[in-house]
Design an enzyme around this catalytic site. Structure first.
Site, PDB file in Angstrom:
ATOM      1  N   GLN A 328       0.837  -1.206   0.000  1.00  0.00           N
ATOM      2  CA  GLN A 328       0.000   0.000   0.000  1.00  0.00           C
ATOM      3  C   GLN A 328       0.874   1.258   0.000  1.00  0.00           C
ATOM      4  OE1 GLN A 328      -0.292  -2.622   2.209  1.00  0.00           O
ATOM      5  NE2 GLN A 328      -2.363  -2.673   3.078  1.00  0.00           N
ATOM      6  N   GLN A 350       0.057  -0.474  -5.690  1.00  0.00           N
ATOM      7  CA  GLN A 350      -1.119  -0.791  -4.878  1.00  0.00           C
ATOM      8  C   GLN A 350      -1.658   0.487  -4.230  1.00  0.00           C
ATOM      9  OE1 GLN A 350      -0.661  -4.127  -2.234  1.00  0.00           O
ATOM     10  NE2 GLN A 350      -2.540  -3.699  -1.116  1.00  0.00           N
ATOM     11  N   ASP A 351      -2.981   0.718  -4.347  1.00  0.00           N
ATOM     12  CA  ASP A 351      -3.665   1.855  -3.701  1.00  0.00           C
ATOM     13  C   ASP A 351      -3.217   3.209  -4.266  1.00  0.00           C
ATOM     14  OD1 ASP A 351      -4.775  -0.120  -2.207  1.00  0.00           O
ATOM     15  OD2 ASP A 351      -4.005   0.555  -0.275  1.00  0.00           O
ATOM     16  N   ASP A 372      -6.048  -2.955  -6.198  1.00  0.00           N
ATOM     17  CA  ASP A 372      -6.980  -2.008  -5.557  1.00  0.00           C
ATOM     18  C   ASP A 372      -6.570  -0.563  -5.830  1.00  0.00           C
ATOM     19  OD1 ASP A 372      -7.972  -4.382  -4.494  1.00  0.00           O
ATOM     20  OD2 ASP A 372      -6.989  -4.104  -2.559  1.00  0.00           O
ATOM     21  N   ARG A 440     -12.970  -5.673  -6.578  1.00  0.00           N
ATOM     22  CA  ARG A 440     -13.327  -6.626  -5.534  1.00  0.00           C
ATOM     23  C   ARG A 440     -13.903  -5.854  -4.340  1.00  0.00           C
ATOM     24  NH1 ARG A 440      -8.016  -8.790  -2.330  1.00  0.00           N
ATOM     25  NH2 ARG A 440      -6.835  -6.842  -2.202  1.00  0.00           N
TER      26      ARG A 440
END
Length: 533
Positions: A328, A350-351, A372, A440
């Site tokens: 993250q 990520q993120d 994500d 998701r």
């Protein structure tokens, strides 16, 4: 949106008829709590106030909001007064609960001082949606920091109570005002966003400046300039933002000349109406490399974070270079209402893009990432953007979105409209080695739709990825409508109860004009948009 989707006409009529607030006094508490996720807690908290027994809709909502404020103040004061709580997670909680008290107080002010028109009710709903998101984010930061919540009395009892109280007041607003008023709405009197857009000073000079932002064009008027070589008013973006007057009623334009700016930029809650203009994608670059792996919380890892109202950025890049191994690592976090981004690039893994809360709009932006990488719990529309999946770590699956709606009464979700979903250059040669999904369910009521977008061959036939077993599969809302490209075939999509191949009636709930009421505030920004289809 307030109404459930695909309601038959007779059910819609019944819903309108049955939520007009005309309940008998002794049944008013039960009726008011009808939509609360925890009805027992809702009825108990209201019953403790004798005035609730004969309260009308407005007074009942005031009582619920006062309960929310009192419980939230208890948490905020507990965090603020404990000097031993000096970790970054507690810093996040202090900031988030400070904002939450502001949002709830503003909700009560609107309720008390207004005649409660449609827009007022939705303003209250939006403030409370953001307040609840803040409370959940505080707990996430504590969990990320591996703080034993059982050792903290205020989290063991007070935080859940405060969150339930906000959820209850949100449900009461939905029951007593949003649903009854929704039945009366027409296209001519749809809701407006927080603090009437006329309070945000998008004047003629602002619009002229915003139209003259291509690299090399000389900007005139009241503009502050940031230049690394010292030729401007400031050498850092942070200094230029700090110089802006708090809660300014006029717009401040900050022109950031080409260059790489290694700084962590924060636009605080009192910095209203700021516009940042660069010299173009990849010409003006704001960069950082904070990550959870290096001890930061996801919330605090952002290279650029803004919670100020009416923020605009265009023609620049914001990136986090921590890399896929650091997990993250946020490039941009946005939590200010009526925030808009035009021709920007957001790069991370990520993120990448944390669309945290309130109403947001992105047009012709590039978003790069792996896992994500578009996430959060705002009401956000991405229009004509390019979404580029990067090569992830070995064994990882790529999930483009992870929407974080925790409460069925929050007016939040991700709407991706007329975008291009494709593989980034580093993923192209190894695309067959990784599975890529549209999203998701990060939270129980996750809500994301893709409409009229190009879905490249990287998209797995199933389309969507579970988070953990059957979690949220019946409570989420995922939809697709009129998409095209090799990854758009819905015949092999997941069979979850919450997944929908949408019809025109469904998708009208997620357009710029309906979902974020862009027609009431985007014209003043001079950023192009499609109100419908």
């Amino acid at each position: 949106m307030a109404l459930n989707f695909n309601l038959p006409l007779i059910a819609m009529f019944f819903l309108c008829f049955s939520t007009t607030g005309g309940t008998h006094p002794k049944n008013s508490i039960k009726s008011a709590c009808e939509l609360a996720p925890d009805r027992k807690a809702c009825k108990k908290s209201l019953s403790e106030n004798p005035r609730s027994l004969r309260a009308g809709p407005k007074e009942m909502t005031q009582i619920a909001l006062n309960i929310s404020i009192a419980k939230t103040l208890t948490v905020r004061d507990s965090i603020s007064n404990d000097s031993a709580m000096n970790s970054q997670a507690f810093d996040d909680c202090r900031e988030l609960y400070d904002l939450t008290v502001d949002y709830l107080t503003e909700s009560l002010s609107i309720l008390t001082e207004s005649s409660l028109l449609w827009k007022d009710a939705v303003d209250i709903q939006s403030y409370q949606s953001a307040a609840l998101t803040n409370q959940i984010t505080c707990l996430e930061s504590l969990n990320e920091s591996k703080i034993d919540l059982n050792l903290l009395s205020f989290t063991d009892y007070e935080v859940p109570n405060a969150s339930v109280a906000v959820s209850n007041s949100l449900a009461i607003v939905e029951k007593l005002f949003i649903r009854p008023m929704e039945c009366q709405q027409t296209s001519a009197n749809r809701r407006r966003l927080l603090s009437d857009p006329r309070q945000f000073d998008f004047n003629f000079e602002d619009r002229r400046l915003l139209l003259q932002t291509a690299a090399g064009v000389t900007l005139t008027g009241n503009v502050s300039t940031v230049a690394k070589n010292g030729s401007g008013n400031y050498t850092t973006i942070t200094d230029a933002i700090n110089a802006v007057a708090n809660k300014s009623s006029s717009r401040t334009v900050i022109y950031v000349m080409a260059g790489v700016y290694e700084e962590y930029v924060r636009v605080g809650k009192n910095k209203y109406n700021i516009t940042i203009i660069g010299d173009g994608k990849d010409a003006t670059v704001i960069t950082g490399n904070r990550s959870v792996a290096d001890g930061y919380t996801t919330f605090h890892s952002a290279t650029f974070a803004t919670v100020g109202r009416g923020f605009i950025a265009r023609d620049l890049t914001i990136q986090n270079t921590a890399g896929p191994n650091k997990h993250q690592a946020v490039a941009l976090r946005v939590g200010g209402d009526m925030s808009a981004f035009y021709r920007c690039s957001f790069k991370g893994y990520q993120d990448t893009l944390y669309a945290h809360s309130f109403h947001q709009f992105y047009r012709e932006c590039d978003i790069y990432g792996t896992v994500d990488f578009i996430f959060g719990n705002s009401a956000v529309v991405l229009e004509k953007c390019t979404i580029l999946a990067r090569k992830p770590l070995k064994g990882q699956k790529i999930a483009i979105t992870a929407q974080g709606r925790t409460d069925p009464n929050q007016n939040t979700g991700i709407s991706i409209h007329a975008c291009n979903v494709t593989a980034a250059p580093d993923l192209v040669p190894v695309m067959n080695s990784f599975h890529t999904y549209l999203g998701r369910p990060w939270k129980n009521h996750s809500r994301t739709v893709y409409m009229q977008s190009y879905l490249g061959s990287l998209i797995h036939p199933a389309g969507w990825l579970p988070w953990n077993g059957t979690f949220a599969l019946s409570t989420l809302y995922y939809g697709e409508y009129d998409n095209w490209g090799p990854g758009s075939n819905t015949s092999h999509r997941v069979k979850w109860p919450g997944y929908h191949v949408m019809n025109l009636t469904d998708v009208l709930n997620f357009t710029v004009s309906t979902f974020i009421d862009g027609h009431t505030w985007l014209p003043a920004t001079s950023i192009p948009y499609h109100g419908g289809f």
